[in-house]
Design a protein around this motif. Structure first.
Motif: not given
Length: 310
Positions: A185-193, A240-248, A250-253, A260-261
């Motif tokens: 699912t989109p959640t799983l793909v984003a989380f795994a990546v 590390a900061t970029l990955i955290a901000l990237g998932i933040l 993604a969490a908007q959608q 994970i955020c």
């Protein structure tokens, strides 16, 4: 030069020629890093839990097949990390790592049959779980071989080692999904990546901050050997900061990414702070802190996402 710079280095000494089967297995498991084994199992379980939340898709769920798939992955990770301990024994001794091979308590010749046996067990259990789990575990074992063993020894270069770490993470999450017969699912793909990038861009480098002296001798193409320490530390903190901000973002959608955020944002801050305030010449208990923060963050993130899918 390396010995003078690393007072914690363990002296080379011969391992005991004879030991009980139980003690040999115990030493091999310690060499394979139990915390890392726990981490791989948690990744597998988290992917399964998230995927199962959205329903079984491809086939009927079987507890027997799932147990075989999970045990297959555990056997494979033991094989891969035990083989890595065998390959890195001399380097670990210089760096004072303290695992059985580097301490001289376990000889590579004693560990190798256990690694081979774990690989065979992984393939057999994977086959019992089904054709796709078997293919995934074979691919995982192949990655592990290419990482540590000649002629590839991808661990010696930054691009090869990072690629293997990211691919190993993605394969583990894929194996957890396949084991429950669900669709990604989109959640799983984003989380795994996100977590695989966290492993490859943050964990694969922070683990080497305490091993600079040995790596500059044995692994001359890694980032820690090619770059000055301070610029590399700043790069890791930024990644590390970029990955955290990237998932933040993604969490908007994808609202399912909120757990994970909640783990990655403070985790990235901790990794960044500890990375910028430690140096490799500090005592090992201090120089390992960035890696410990990385590991604690991914443990928390996988546990939080897994529980959110239960």
């Amino acid at each position: 030069m390396a010995t003078a710079a690393t007072p914690q280095a363990y002296p080379a000494r011969a391992a005991t020629e004879t030991m009980s089967a139980y003690r040999r297995l115990r030493m091999c498991f310690l060499e394979a890093r139990p915390t890392v084994q726990l981490m791989f199992v948690l990744r597998f379980l988290a992917a399964s839990a998230i995927a199962a939340e959205y329903g079984i898709g491809q086939r009927e769920f079987s507890i027997r097949s799932y147990a075989c798939a999970l045990l297959s992955w555990l056997f494979a990770t033991v094989c891969i990390y035990l083989a890595n301990g065998i390959a890195d024994g001399a380097n670990d001794r210089i760096n004072g790592v303290g695992r059985p091979i580097s301490r001289g308590e376990l000889a590579p010749a004693q560990a190798l049959p256990i690694a081979v046996g774990a690989a065979v067990g992984a393939v057999v259990l994977g086959a019992l779980a089904g054709p796709i789990p078997a293919l995934l575990v074979c691919a995982f074992l192949t990655l592990g071989y290419a990482y540590s063993a000649p002629p590839f020894q991808l661990r010696r270069g930054w691009l090869g080692s990072t690629s293997v770490v990211v691919a190993g993470g993605l394969l583990t999450y894929a194996a957890g999904v396949v084991a429950v017969g669900a669709r990604p699912t989109p959640t799983l793909v984003a989380f795994a990546v996100a977590m695989s990038l966290w492993m490859g861009c943050v964990g694969a480098v922070t683990k080497d901050f305490s091993d600079v002296d040995g790596d500059r001798i044995a692994r001359p193409r890694t980032l820690i050997a090619l770059l000055a320490e301070w610029p590399l530390r700043r790069l890791v903190a930024a990644l590390a900061t970029l990955i955290a901000l990237g998932i933040l973002v993604a969490a908007q959608q994808i609202p399912g990414l909120v757990p994970i955020c909640a783990c990655l944002l403070p985790g990235a801050a901790a990794v960044g702070y500890l990375t910028l305030t430690t140096r490799h010449h500090h005592p090992r208990r201090l120089s390992r802190r960035p890696y410990h923060a990385f590991m604690a963050t991914q443990l928390a993130a996988n546990a939080a996402m897994g529980l959110s899918g239960v």
